[in-house]
Design a protein around this motif. Structure first.
Motif, PDB file in Angstrom:
ATOM      1  N   TRP A 157      13.087   6.296  -9.410  1.00 44.95           N
ATOM      2  CA  TRP A 157      11.994   5.398  -9.801  1.00 44.95           C
ATOM      3  C   TRP A 157      11.166   5.970 -10.938  1.00 44.95           C
ATOM      4  O   TRP A 157      10.647   5.234 -11.760  1.00 44.95           O
TER       5      TRP A 157
ATOM      6  N   THR B 104       9.604   1.032 -18.242  1.00 45.56           N
ATOM      7  CA  THR B 104       8.862  -0.162 -17.855  1.00 45.56           C
ATOM      8  C   THR B 104       9.276  -1.370 -18.678  1.00 45.56           C
ATOM      9  O   THR B 104       9.062  -2.490 -18.281  1.00 45.56           O
TER      10      THR B 104
ATOM     11  N   LEU C 105       7.147  -1.345 -12.450  1.00 47.13           N
ATOM     12  CA  LEU C 105       8.602  -1.328 -12.542  1.00 47.13           C
ATOM     13  C   LEU C 105       9.291  -2.466 -11.813  1.00 47.13           C
ATOM     14  O   LEU C 105      10.442  -2.773 -12.101  1.00 47.13           O
ATOM     15  N   THR C 106       8.625  -3.056 -10.825  1.00 48.62           N
ATOM     16  CA  THR C 106       9.246  -4.093 -10.021  1.00 48.62           C
ATOM     17  C   THR C 106       8.200  -5.052  -9.486  1.00 48.62           C
ATOM     18  O   THR C 106       7.044  -4.670  -9.304  1.00 48.62           O
ATOM     19  N   SER C 107       8.628  -6.264  -9.235  1.00 52.09           N
ATOM     20  CA  SER C 107       7.723  -7.238  -8.623  1.00 52.09           C
ATOM     21  C   SER C 107       7.940  -7.307  -7.118  1.00 52.09           C
ATOM     22  O   SER C 107       7.242  -8.039  -6.424  1.00 52.09           O
ATOM     23  N   VAL C 108       8.875  -6.539  -6.604  1.00 48.74           N
ATOM     24  CA  VAL C 108       9.200  -6.554  -5.178  1.00 48.74           C
ATOM     25  C   VAL C 108       8.105  -5.899  -4.360  1.00 48.74           C
ATOM     26  O   VAL C 108       7.751  -6.376  -3.279  1.00 48.74           O
ATOM     27  N   THR C 109       7.567  -4.806  -4.841  1.00 53.16           N
ATOM     28  CA  THR C 109       6.513  -4.077  -4.135  1.00 53.16           C
ATOM     29  C   THR C 109       5.677  -3.311  -5.151  1.00 53.16           C
ATOM     30  O   THR C 109       6.092  -3.131  -6.296  1.00 53.16           O
TER      31      THR C 109
ATOM     32  N   VAL D 191       5.025   1.940  -8.088  1.00 54.20           N
ATOM     33  CA  VAL D 191       6.140   1.290  -8.784  1.00 54.20           C
ATOM     34  C   VAL D 191       5.744  -0.101  -9.273  1.00 54.20           C
ATOM     35  O   VAL D 191       6.596  -0.902  -9.652  1.00 54.20           O
ATOM     36  N   SER D 192       4.459  -0.389  -9.287  1.00 54.09           N
ATOM     37  CA  SER D 192       3.977  -1.734  -9.628  1.00 54.09           C
ATOM     38  C   SER D 192       4.370  -2.164 -11.036  1.00 54.09           C
ATOM     39  O   SER D 192       4.553  -3.354 -11.284  1.00 54.09           O
TER      40      SER D 192
END
Length: 125
Positions: A104, A109, A30-34, A27-28
């Motif tokens: 997800w 993106t 798609l999100t900066s959380v994980t 998911v890199s």
């Protein structure tokens, strides 16, 4: 610990306690959380707790203490946050209801490229 080693560690910890349907999602983009999500199922609340304990113990023994653990009391969904990798452990009916893999994988993106780019690489372990 490098992300590839962490992914292997988590998969092995889950397999040691007989997790079902282990899925790894990138998911890199798609999100900066994980960067990675691992989703796995257990057969009962007790099994979900055992899976979470296996991941937590393995991570701690390898110098990666979890940043957080959520849902241990209810145990139909336990989340273990290892920073660059988040582990979701669920009962099958909970997993089907929330369907994180589809959620997800369906996200674009970039809002300007909706529907033009395949996202959320899914890797079955």
């Amino acid at each position: 610990m490098q992300i590839d080693a962490l992914k292997t560690l988590v998969i092995e910890a889950l397999e040691d306690v007989k997790a079902n349907d282990i899925t790894m999602l990138d998911v890199s983009r798609l999100t900066s959380v994980t960067d990675w999500m691992v989703v796995a199922s257990g057969t009962s609340s007790r099994h979900i707790s055992a899976l979470a304990n296996s991941v937590i113990t393995a991570a701690k023994e390898n110098g990666v203490p979890p940043l957080g653990v959520e849902g241990e009391n209810g145990a139909d969904w336990v989340l273990v946050d290892l920073g660059d990798l988040v582990v979701h452990l669920m009962l099958p009916q909970t997993r089907e209801l929330y369907d994180l893999e589809r959620l997800w994988a369906d996200l674009p993106t970039d809002s300007t490229d909706v529907g033009t780019e395949e996202v959320g690489e899914e890797v079955k372990a």
